[in-house]
Design an enzyme around this catalytic site. Structure first.
Site, PDB file in Angstrom:
ATOM      1  N   SER A  10       0.857  -1.182   0.000  1.00 49.78           N
ATOM      2  CA  SER A  10       0.000   0.000   0.000  1.00 49.78           C
ATOM      3  C   SER A  10       0.891   1.229   0.000  1.00 49.78           C
ATOM      4  O   SER A  10       1.611   1.485   0.968  1.00 49.78           O
ATOM      5  CB  SER A  10      -0.892   0.006   1.242  1.00 49.78           C
ATOM      6  OG  SER A  10      -1.348   1.331   1.464  1.00 49.78           O
ATOM      7  N   HIS A  35      -1.001  -1.216  -4.449  1.00 48.23           N
ATOM      8  CA  HIS A  35      -2.294  -0.941  -3.794  1.00 48.23           C
ATOM      9  C   HIS A  35      -2.398   0.560  -3.550  1.00 48.23           C
ATOM     10  O   HIS A  35      -1.555   1.165  -2.892  1.00 48.23           O
ATOM     11  CB  HIS A  35      -2.393  -1.723  -2.477  1.00 48.23           C
ATOM     12  CG  HIS A  35      -3.718  -1.592  -1.792  1.00 48.23           C
ATOM     13  ND1 HIS A  35      -4.838  -2.301  -2.184  1.00 48.23           N
ATOM     14  CD2 HIS A  35      -4.112  -0.823  -0.748  1.00 48.23           C
ATOM     15  CE1 HIS A  35      -5.864  -1.982  -1.398  1.00 48.23           C
ATOM     16  NE2 HIS A  35      -5.445  -1.078  -0.519  1.00 48.23           N
ATOM     17  N   ASP A  37      -4.596   3.628  -2.193  1.00 51.31           N
ATOM     18  CA  ASP A  37      -5.673   3.953  -1.253  1.00 51.31           C
ATOM     19  C   ASP A  37      -6.221   5.358  -1.477  1.00 51.31           C
ATOM     20  O   ASP A  37      -5.520   6.346  -1.280  1.00 51.31           O
ATOM     21  CB  ASP A  37      -5.154   3.841   0.189  1.00 51.31           C
ATOM     22  CG  ASP A  37      -4.999   2.395   0.617  1.00 51.31           C
ATOM     23  OD1 ASP A  37      -5.957   1.621   0.454  1.00 51.31           O
ATOM     24  OD2 ASP A  37      -3.913   2.042   1.116  1.00 51.31           O
ATOM     25  N   MET A  39      -8.830   8.167  -0.297  1.00 53.99           N
ATOM     26  CA  MET A  39      -9.684   8.565   0.834  1.00 53.99           C
ATOM     27  C   MET A  39     -10.171  10.002   0.623  1.00 53.99           C
ATOM     28  O   MET A  39      -9.420  10.839   0.115  1.00 53.99           O
ATOM     29  CB  MET A  39      -8.882   8.486   2.135  1.00 53.99           C
ATOM     30  CG  MET A  39      -8.257   7.123   2.378  1.00 53.99           C
ATOM     31  SD  MET A  39      -7.474   7.061   3.992  1.00 53.99           S
ATOM     32  CE  MET A  39      -6.631   5.467   3.879  1.00 53.99           C
ATOM     33  N   HIS A  68      -8.201   1.164  -4.337  1.00 50.54           N
ATOM     34  CA  HIS A  68      -9.141   0.912  -3.239  1.00 50.54           C
ATOM     35  C   HIS A  68      -9.840   2.230  -2.916  1.00 50.54           C
ATOM     36  O   HIS A  68      -9.250   3.113  -2.299  1.00 50.54           O
ATOM     37  CB  HIS A  68      -8.338   0.369  -2.036  1.00 50.54           C
ATOM     38  CG  HIS A  68      -9.137   0.219  -0.785  1.00 50.54           C
ATOM     39  ND1 HIS A  68      -8.555   0.001   0.461  1.00 50.54           N
ATOM     40  CD2 HIS A  68     -10.476   0.241  -0.558  1.00 50.54           C
ATOM     41  CE1 HIS A  68      -9.493  -0.094   1.376  1.00 50.54           C
ATOM     42  NE2 HIS A  68     -10.662   0.053   0.798  1.00 50.54           N
ATOM     43  N   MET A  70     -12.051   4.567  -0.960  1.00 54.08           N
ATOM     44  CA  MET A  70     -12.717   4.834   0.321  1.00 54.08           C
ATOM     45  C   MET A  70     -13.335   6.221   0.180  1.00 54.08           C
ATOM     46  O   MET A  70     -12.931   7.193   0.835  1.00 54.08           O
ATOM     47  CB  MET A  70     -11.701   4.762   1.466  1.00 54.08           C
ATOM     48  CG  MET A  70     -11.254   3.339   1.764  1.00 54.08           C
ATOM     49  SD  MET A  70      -9.713   3.256   2.690  1.00 54.08           S
ATOM     50  CE  MET A  70      -8.537   3.343   1.345  1.00 54.08           C
ATOM     51  N   MET A 139     -11.346  -5.933   4.875  1.00 52.71           N
ATOM     52  CA  MET A 139     -10.581  -5.022   5.717  1.00 52.71           C
ATOM     53  C   MET A 139     -10.311  -5.702   7.058  1.00 52.71           C
ATOM     54  O   MET A 139     -11.233  -6.193   7.706  1.00 52.71           O
ATOM     55  CB  MET A 139     -11.365  -3.721   5.983  1.00 52.71           C
ATOM     56  CG  MET A 139     -11.573  -2.821   4.773  1.00 52.71           C
ATOM     57  SD  MET A 139     -10.084  -2.391   3.878  1.00 52.71           S
ATOM     58  CE  MET A 139      -9.142  -1.509   5.124  1.00 52.71           C
ATOM     59  N   ASP A 181      -6.566  -6.531   3.882  1.00 49.84           N
ATOM     60  CA  ASP A 181      -5.955  -5.195   3.935  1.00 49.84           C
ATOM     61  C   ASP A 181      -5.993  -4.651   5.360  1.00 49.84           C
ATOM     62  O   ASP A 181      -7.058  -4.398   5.911  1.00 49.84           O
ATOM     63  CB  ASP A 181      -6.749  -4.266   2.994  1.00 49.84           C
ATOM     64  CG  ASP A 181      -6.148  -2.870   2.879  1.00 49.84           C
ATOM     65  OD1 ASP A 181      -5.081  -2.605   3.460  1.00 49.84           O
ATOM     66  OD2 ASP A 181      -6.770  -2.029   2.190  1.00 49.84           O
ATOM     67  N   SER A 204       2.604  -0.282   6.088  1.00 47.05           N
ATOM     68  CA  SER A 204       3.695   0.058   7.015  1.00 47.05           C
ATOM     69  C   SER A 204       4.702  -1.075   7.151  1.00 47.05           C
ATOM     70  O   SER A 204       5.903  -0.822   7.302  1.00 47.05           O
ATOM     71  CB  SER A 204       3.132   0.472   8.375  1.00 47.05           C
ATOM     72  OG  SER A 204       2.187  -0.461   8.818  1.00 47.05           O
TER      73      SER A 204
HETATM   74  C1  DX5 Z   1      -6.418   1.479   5.330  1.00 50.87           C
HETATM   75  C2  DX5 Z   1      -5.878   1.204   3.942  1.00 50.87           C
HETATM   76  C3  DX5 Z   1      -4.771   0.221   3.940  1.00 50.87           C
HETATM   77  C4  DX5 Z   1      -3.571   0.629   4.718  1.00 50.87           C
HETATM   78  C5  DX5 Z   1      -2.768  -0.570   5.072  1.00 50.87           C
HETATM   79  O1  DX5 Z   1      -7.564   2.236   5.244  1.00 50.87           O
HETATM   80  O2  DX5 Z   1      -6.893   0.708   3.117  1.00 50.87           O
HETATM   81  O3  DX5 Z   1      -4.423  -0.147   2.613  1.00 50.87           O
HETATM   82  O4  DX5 Z   1      -2.765   1.541   4.037  1.00 50.87           O
HETATM   83  O5  DX5 Z   1      -1.703  -0.170   5.855  1.00 50.87           O
HETATM   84  P1  DX5 Z   1      -1.041  -1.128   6.939  1.00 50.87           P
HETATM   85  O6  DX5 Z   1      -0.474  -2.304   6.193  1.00 50.87           O
HETATM   86  O7  DX5 Z   1       0.018  -0.273   7.543  1.00 50.87           O
HETATM   87  O8  DX5 Z   1      -2.108  -1.529   7.891  1.00 50.87           O
HETATM   88 ZN    ZN Z   2      -6.389  -0.258   1.143  1.00 44.80          ZN
END
Ligand code: DX5
Ligand code: ZN
Length: 232
Positions: A10, A35, A37, A39, A68, A70, A139, A181, A204
């Site tokens: 990610s 990946h 993300d 938001m 992804h 959100m 999730m 995820d 992370s």
């Molecule tokens: C959370 C995201 C994830 C996130 C995962 O809302 O959809 O993709 O970045 O990060 P880690 O692996 O650090 O939990």
């Molecule tokens: Zn994600």
């Protein structure tokens, strides 16, 4: 056996000041999927990246870009991500008033489609749209932030999702990916794979790994994730 497992870093946890390089490095170290993300500070309490960034990174890699969403609503933005080079677009059922229509829109835009399930969201949403889904994303944290702890109940849900998908594949011959995820790392990835996941998002754990700043720094963490998976 290793081949059936896909690792999807990610980029939320990457260094955005050198995003293109980060993506190239992590793919060169053996990751399979980017990946991405998205938001909107509305559906989730954080604000990240949109189609412009997707378009900017598209030329730096041939890897699959797994967007992804959100965001709420989803329909307006889906074609923009398809045009920006996304390969897979997933969204949360709660973020669309017409789930079947949004899934069709993803496919019509030329991408693989997927539904994302929050920790407390029922898998029942899948029941009437399985034919329109290429990926199921569970999730294992509440969406909005990287660096959270894996919610163990996800393992039971993964087993349920695996069963639904296997029954469907048995009937139709069509494959559906099962992605997880949130909070995935080298210590829990094997257990998560055993519960049925085949595609693993890790933010992370990869980008904040101890030696991530070294040249080839992502090799160590990618090897360690793969080696945990090879024991499954
Ligand atoms: C959370 C995201 C994830 C996130 C995962 O809302 O959809 O993709 O970045 O990060 P880690 O692996 O650090 O939990
Ligand atoms: Zn994600």
């Amino acid at each position: 056996m290793d081949k059936t497992f896909r690792i999807a870093p990610s980029i939320l946890s990457a260094n955005f000041a050198k995003l293109g390089q980060e993506i190239q490095d992590v793919i060169a170290s053996g990751a399979d999927i980017v990946h991405f993300d998205v938001m909107d500070n509305h559906y989730v309490p954080n604000l990240t990246i949109g189609p412009l960034v997707c378009e900017a990174i598209r030329p730096v890699t041939d890897a699959i870009i797994d967007v992804h969403l959100m965001v709420k609503p989803v329909d307006r933005i889906i074609p923009d991500f398809a045009k920006a080079g996304a390969n897979i677009i997933t969204f949360h059922p709660e973020a669309s008033d017409h789930i079947d229509r949004s899934l069709s829109l993803v496919r019509e835009s030329g991408c693989k489609s997927g539904l994302v399930f929050n920790p407390a969201t029922s898998l029942d949403y899948l029941d009437y749209v399985m034919d329109k889904v290429d990926m199921v994303l569970l999730m294992s944290v509440n969406p909005g932030f990287g660096g959270q702890k894996f919610i163990p109940e996800t393992l039971n849900k993964l087993r349920m999702a695996r069963k639904k998908i296997d029954e469907y594949t048995e009937k139709t011959g069509r494959e559906i990916w099962l992605e997880v995820d949130g909070g995935v790392n080298a210590d829990n990835i094997a257990e998560i794979a055993k519960a049925g996941a085949d595609t693993f998002v890790a933010g992370s754990a990869i980008f904040k790994a101890a030696n991530a700043d070294d040249p080839n720094g992502y090799d160590t963490i990618l090897k360690s994730l793969r080696s945990s998976l090879s024991k499954v």
